[in-house]
Write an enzyme that holds these catalytic residues in place. Structure first.
Site, PDB file in Angstrom:
ATOM      1  N   GLY A 264      56.871 156.068 -77.204  1.00 20.26           N
ATOM      2  CA  GLY A 264      56.514 157.472 -77.000  1.00 20.26           C
ATOM      3  C   GLY A 264      55.147 157.769 -77.601  1.00 20.26           C
ATOM      4  O   GLY A 264      54.301 158.412 -76.962  1.00 20.26           O
TER       5      GLY A 264
ATOM      6  N   ASN B  35      70.511 157.221 -78.991  1.00 23.93           N
ATOM      7  CA  ASN B  35      69.445 157.580 -78.046  1.00 23.93           C
ATOM      8  C   ASN B  35      69.940 158.466 -76.894  1.00 23.93           C
ATOM      9  O   ASN B  35      69.140 159.040 -76.159  1.00 23.93           O
ATOM     10  CB  ASN B  35      68.745 156.323 -77.494  1.00 23.93           C
ATOM     11  CG  ASN B  35      67.813 155.649 -78.497  1.00 23.93           C
ATOM     12  OD1 ASN B  35      67.622 154.438 -78.485  1.00 23.93           O
ATOM     13  ND2 ASN B  35      67.206 156.437 -79.389  1.00 23.93           N
TER      14      ASN B  35
ATOM     15  N   ASP C 214      59.934 149.923 -81.473  1.00 24.19           N
ATOM     16  CA  ASP C 214      59.721 151.366 -81.596  1.00 24.19           C
ATOM     17  C   ASP C 214      58.256 151.731 -81.342  1.00 24.19           C
ATOM     18  O   ASP C 214      57.355 150.939 -81.625  1.00 24.19           O
ATOM     19  CB  ASP C 214      60.152 151.814 -83.011  1.00 24.19           C
ATOM     20  CG  ASP C 214      60.402 153.310 -83.089  1.00 24.19           C
ATOM     21  OD1 ASP C 214      60.455 153.976 -82.028  1.00 24.19           O
ATOM     22  OD2 ASP C 214      60.554 153.819 -84.213  1.00 24.19           O
TER      23      ASP C 214
ATOM     24  N   ARG D  76      68.579 162.051 -76.479  1.00 27.66           N
ATOM     25  CA  ARG D  76      67.271 162.378 -75.877  1.00 27.66           C
ATOM     26  C   ARG D  76      67.454 163.164 -74.579  1.00 27.66           C
ATOM     27  O   ARG D  76      68.524 163.130 -73.981  1.00 27.66           O
ATOM     28  CB  ARG D  76      66.513 161.075 -75.618  1.00 27.66           C
ATOM     29  CG  ARG D  76      66.183 160.375 -76.926  1.00 27.66           C
ATOM     30  CD  ARG D  76      65.203 159.251 -76.728  1.00 27.66           C
ATOM     31  NE  ARG D  76      64.939 158.599 -77.992  1.00 27.66           N
ATOM     32  CZ  ARG D  76      63.893 157.836 -78.244  1.00 27.66           C
ATOM     33  NH1 ARG D  76      63.009 157.606 -77.289  1.00 27.66           N
ATOM     34  NH2 ARG D  76      63.739 157.291 -79.423  1.00 27.66           N
TER      35      ARG D  76
HETATM   36  C1  IPE Z   1      65.424 152.843 -82.773  1.00 22.54           C
HETATM   37  O1  IPE Z   1      64.354 153.651 -82.485  1.00 22.54           O
HETATM   38  C2  IPE Z   1      66.142 152.494 -81.501  1.00 22.54           C
HETATM   39  C3  IPE Z   1      65.440 151.594 -80.596  1.00 22.54           C
HETATM   40  C4  IPE Z   1      64.305 151.008 -80.836  1.00 22.54           C
HETATM   41  C5  IPE Z   1      66.130 151.348 -79.360  1.00 22.54           C
HETATM   42  P1  IPE Z   1      64.466 155.247 -82.571  1.00 22.54           P
HETATM   43  O2  IPE Z   1      63.141 155.758 -82.179  1.00 22.54           O
HETATM   44  O3  IPE Z   1      65.626 155.740 -81.796  1.00 22.54           O
HETATM   45  O4  IPE Z   1      64.772 155.471 -84.129  1.00 22.54           O
HETATM   46  P2  IPE Z   1      64.565 156.728 -85.063  1.00 22.54           P
HETATM   47  O5  IPE Z   1      65.218 157.899 -84.376  1.00 22.54           O
HETATM   48  O6  IPE Z   1      63.090 156.940 -85.209  1.00 22.54           O
HETATM   49  O7  IPE Z   1      65.209 156.346 -86.354  1.00 22.54           O
HETATM   50  C1  IPE Z   2      61.255 153.028 -78.596  1.00 16.59           C
HETATM   51  O1  IPE Z   2      60.230 153.940 -78.454  1.00 16.59           O
HETATM   52  C2  IPE Z   2      62.108 152.953 -77.359  1.00 16.59           C
HETATM   53  C3  IPE Z   2      63.443 153.528 -77.500  1.00 16.59           C
HETATM   54  C4  IPE Z   2      63.946 154.065 -78.593  1.00 16.59           C
HETATM   55  C5  IPE Z   2      64.280 153.510 -76.320  1.00 16.59           C
HETATM   56  P1  IPE Z   2      60.399 155.493 -78.760  1.00 16.59           P
HETATM   57  O2  IPE Z   2      60.718 156.191 -77.498  1.00 16.59           O
HETATM   58  O3  IPE Z   2      61.368 155.716 -79.862  1.00 16.59           O
HETATM   59  O4  IPE Z   2      58.939 155.851 -79.224  1.00 16.59           O
HETATM   60  P2  IPE Z   2      58.506 156.860 -80.357  1.00 16.59           P
HETATM   61  O5  IPE Z   2      59.238 156.481 -81.611  1.00 16.59           O
HETATM   62  O6  IPE Z   2      58.882 158.226 -79.890  1.00 16.59           O
HETATM   63  O7  IPE Z   2      57.026 156.662 -80.469  1.00 16.59           O
HETATM   64 MG    MG Z   3      61.187 155.902 -81.875  1.00 16.20          MG
END
Ligand code: IPE
Ligand code: IPE
Ligand code: MG
Length: 242
Positions: free
Chosen positions: A33, A78, A30, A81
């Site tokens: 982003g 996901n 995680d 998104r």
């Molecule tokens: C968990 O991360 C899923 C992956 C790492 C693929 P998210 O970013 O989707 O989780 P939440 O929404 O913060 O719980």
């Molecule tokens: C993890 O990074 C990747 C996926 C969930 C696919 P994020 O995209 O959730 O990154 P943050 O949590 O927004 O920083």
């Molecule tokens: Mg995340």
């Protein structure tokens, strides 16, 4: 005597993990982003950097004697998104399988998918199935990539399969999980400072150790992974016993 017998049972099943480090580690990758946001870069670049971190971690894992590494790459939630982000992630997945499958095959890494990947684009399904077939006989490390994975969905599917066979027991559910042919889960790592499971491996994590770091996934490397593995060996696992 009874106490001794119980203890012996537990240590027989779990001593390899305790004495030599975890057999199966799962990572909730995680923070891609936030990594991009901090640098005023597009989210897509964070995900791209995230793939580079995956590559390094898989290479390292194969050298540590770890039997299985499960990576949460795309959850069943996901899909919520924006379409362009989902499309960027699918594009990266395509590119990753194409560019890295030869290395997995050469390094004796077996690829496996957790979650219902059959809803992905037909060309991705084909790439995945080709990679699974090519690496099916590899035995050094199993790399399980969770795609369109949600533990609640996995449990419903497992319970349905168990019911179709007969009684719904713990053993039958375990046998029908996506992780059925993998060692028990020992350690869950989550990056980016969040301390939750986000629908990952809810059944398997019952007695897994948890390890959290504030590091954002693109910055997570072999050195920190090594620290997590080392710390695992210092944890005392009791499984409800004493
Ligand atoms: C968990 O991360 C899923 C992956 C790492 C693929 P998210 O970013 O989707 O989780 P939440 O929404 O913060 O719980
Ligand atoms: C993890 O990074 C990747 C996926 C969930 C696919 P994020 O995209 O959730 O990154 P943050 O949590 O927004 O920083
Ligand atoms: Mg995340």
């Amino acid at each position: 005597m009874l106490g001794f017998a119980k203890k012996a049972l537990v240590s027989e099943a779990d001593s390899p993990a305790e004495s030599t480090g975890p057999r199966h580690v799962a990572i909730i990758m995680d923070g891609n982003g936030r990594w991009a946001k901090k640098r005023h870069l597009p989210r897509a670049l964070g995900h791209k950097k995230g793939v580079e971190a995956v590559r390094e971690i898989v290479r390292y894992a194969a050298t540590t004697g770890l039997e299985a590494l499960s990576l949460y790459a795309f959850s069943s939630e996901n899909w919520k998104r924006p379409e362009d982000e989902v499309s960027d992630l699918m594009g990266l997945l395509r590119a990753f399988i194409k560019s890295d499958i030869d290395e997995f095959a050469a390094n004796d890494v077996r690829l496996k998918i957790l979650g219902n990947y059959k809803v992905l684009a037909p060309d991705i399904i084909e790439l995945i199935e080709d990679a699974i077939t090519r690496t099916a006989h590899n035995t050094r490390t199993t790399l399980a990539v969770a795609l369109n994975y949600g533990a609640q969905d996995e449990l419903v599917r497992a319970a349905q399969a168990a019911a179709a066979e007969g009684a719904i027991t713990e053993e039958a559910i375990t046998r029908h999980l996506d992780t059925a042919d993998m060692p028990p889960l020992d350690l869950v790592i989550r990056t980016s400072g969040e301390q939750r499971l986000s629908n990952f491996m809810l059944w398997q994590a019952a007695y897994a150790e948890l390890w959290f770091t504030d590091t954002l996934w693109p910055d997570f490397g072999p050195e920190e992974f090594g620290r997590a593995l080392a710390e695992f060996t210092t944890r005392e696992r009791r499984y409800g016993g004493r």
